[in-house]
Design an enzyme around this catalytic site. Structure first.
Site, mmCIF file in Angstrom:
data_model
loop_
_atom_site.group_PDB
_atom_site.id
_atom_site.type_symbol
_atom_site.label_atom_id
_atom_site.label_comp_id
_atom_site.label_asym_id
_atom_site.label_seq_id
_atom_site.Cartn_x
_atom_site.Cartn_y
_atom_site.Cartn_z
ATOM 1 N N GLU A 219 40.892 38.270 15.032
ATOM 2 C CA GLU A 219 40.468 37.513 16.120
ATOM 3 C C GLU A 219 41.463 36.509 16.572
ATOM 4 O O GLU A 219 41.734 35.889 15.704
ATOM 5 C CB GLU A 219 39.136 37.520 15.326
ATOM 6 N N ARG B 219 31.318 30.427 14.851
ATOM 7 C CA ARG B 219 32.631 29.131 14.578
ATOM 8 C C ARG B 219 33.722 29.788 14.403
ATOM 9 O O ARG B 219 34.458 31.016 13.855
ATOM 10 C CB ARG B 219 32.193 27.896 14.098
ATOM 11 N N VAL C 237 34.337 38.453 12.903
ATOM 12 C CA VAL C 237 33.908 37.601 11.933
ATOM 13 C C VAL C 237 33.254 36.680 12.860
ATOM 14 O O VAL C 237 32.659 35.733 12.414
ATOM 15 C CB VAL C 237 35.124 37.188 11.318
ATOM 16 N N HIS C 238 34.509 35.692 14.034
ATOM 17 C CA HIS C 238 33.823 34.262 14.631
ATOM 18 C C HIS C 238 32.563 33.737 15.420
ATOM 19 O O HIS C 238 31.981 32.781 15.262
ATOM 20 C CB HIS C 238 35.011 34.177 15.538
ATOM 21 N N ASP C 239 31.805 35.488 15.552
ATOM 22 C CA ASP C 239 30.209 34.817 16.017
ATOM 23 C C ASP C 239 29.137 34.619 15.049
ATOM 24 O O ASP C 239 28.475 34.896 15.670
ATOM 25 C CB ASP C 239 30.298 36.833 16.455
#
Length: 392
Positions: free
Chosen positions: A324, A351, A295-297
């Site tokens: 994550e 982010r 997800v954070h990518d």
């Protein structure tokens, strides 16, 4: 949603009211005092404040010297110093030829490593493993990340330029090829092999956190989106022998996963489907879907669309598990906000998000129940569990 690892209020001082205003004034007073050379000189000499002053001076210097420390670690990894010291304490004279370094350079490295607790001075002028060096032994994922950071350091050579340029062409962006690709599903095997191997190397320690935090055995079929070459699912297979396994990743990556499943004798219970979640429908039939360091990518619009696609693929009784490092994690704030904040900017996509930010996106996608599952090492991974409608 609440958790001991993630306080409900991410920024309590931002809340309105008299208490917040008083806190702001107290913090401003602290800032003025710490900024005063006269106060710092007094605090360094006064017995009650001296320990605090020394700790803060050390912390500030560590920020200034952090790059040098990381390069000491890189030298140790590249020279395989930890493996050599695992054989037993040795003198600089014995180590120099094995490291292919001059004696004075060997001594400098050993003293630096000892100062960072990577090595440790022993009797007879010898050096052995330090507590942090011992932790590096057998940790292939961490060693791979130490090597990989050369790309990050190059992209951060001028951090102000990176911050002003925002999403721009970088070495990390080229390494993580899917981040900027308009058609990621079309990436060839040679393009995805390096980052897939890096993710696989570091996946076992993440899998241990996830599987220790959530009982996957209760499900009948798991779909791991962005599952790489199947390393996470192979860990799941050991923990839950009756669970059916599905993997969804770019075609060139899914091909590698199928090969690994076959080699591990998992072909009868594990399938790998190629595609891009940006453009292709997700496989159906799973009652548990996992997003492990995915997800954070990606940016908010992509994440929201993915969450909605997952909600549709799961059905009313399904569960989504997100794992994550997350922003605002108590005790691991530098990891989520400093490290991943700049890393993902250099990568050119995504982010770090707080659990509350992820929950807001999940609720927009239709998930009615969101909770944290406690992990033993949140700086490695925090785990968020989301369900559609039901609360059980």
């Amino acid at each position: 949603m609440a958790s001991a690892d993630h306080p409900a209020a991410d920024h309590p001082a931002d809340a309105p009211g008299t208490g917040a205003a008083l806190l702001d004034r107290l913090l401003s007073l602290r800032d003025r005092l710490v900024a005063s050379p006269r106060f710092r000189h007094w605090a360094a000499r006064f017995p009650l404040t001296r320990p605090v002053a020394r700790r803060r001076a050390r912390a500030l210097f560590d920020l200034c010297a952090g790059f040098v420390y990381s390069q000491v670690l890189l030298a140790c990894v590249r020279l395989k110093l930890f493996d050599i010291l695992a054989e037993g304490p040795q003198t600089p004279e014995a180590l120099a030829p094995r490291l292919d370094l001059p004696l004075d350079s060997t001594t400098t490295l050993l003293r630096a490593a000892a100062a960072l607790r990577l090595a440790e001075a022993r009797s007879g002028g010898r050096y052995g493993l330090g507590p942090l060096g011992a932790a590096m032994l057998g940790n292939d994922g961490l060693a791979a990340m130490v090597e990989h950071h050369g790309l990050l350091y190059a992209d951060l050579a001028d951090p102000v330029a990176l911050l002003r340029a925002g999403r721009t062409r970088t070495g990390l962006g080229g390494f993580w090829a899917y981040a900027a690709a308009e058609q990621p599903a079309g990436l060839e095997r040679g393009t995805v092999t390096a980052y897939t191997a890096l993710m696989a190397a570091s996946q076992p320690m993440v899998a241990a956190e996830v599987l220790g935090a959530y009982p996957v055995r209760r499900h009948r079929c798991i779909l791991d989106i962005g599952g790489g070459n199947g390393t996470f699912l192979m860990q799941v297979a050991q923990r839950a022998p009756n669970l059916r396994l599905m993997l969804f990743d770019l075609p060139a990556v899914a091909e590698q996963a199928r090969e690994r499943f076959a080699a591990a004798g998992l072909s009868e219970r594990a399938t790998a489907v190629g595609g891009s979640f940006r453009s292709d429908p997700l496989p159906t039939g799973a009652d548990l879907i996992t997003l492990v360091r995915i997800v954070h990518d990606h940016d908010d619009a992509t994440v929201l669309a993915l969450f909605r696609a997952i909600a549709e693929a799961l059905g009313p009784d399904g569960t989504l598990l997100i794992a994550e490092p997350m922003s605002g994690t108590a005790g691991a704030e530098p990891v989520g906000d400093a490290y991943f904040g700049l890393y993902l900017m250099a990568m050119g996509s995504g982010r770090p998000r707080t659990p509350a930010e992820l929950e807001a996106l999940l609720r927009q996608a239709g998930f009615g129940h969101v909770e944290m599952a406690r992990t033993s090492t949140p700086l490695v991974a925090s785990v968020l569990v989301a369900r559609l409608g039901r609360t059980g």
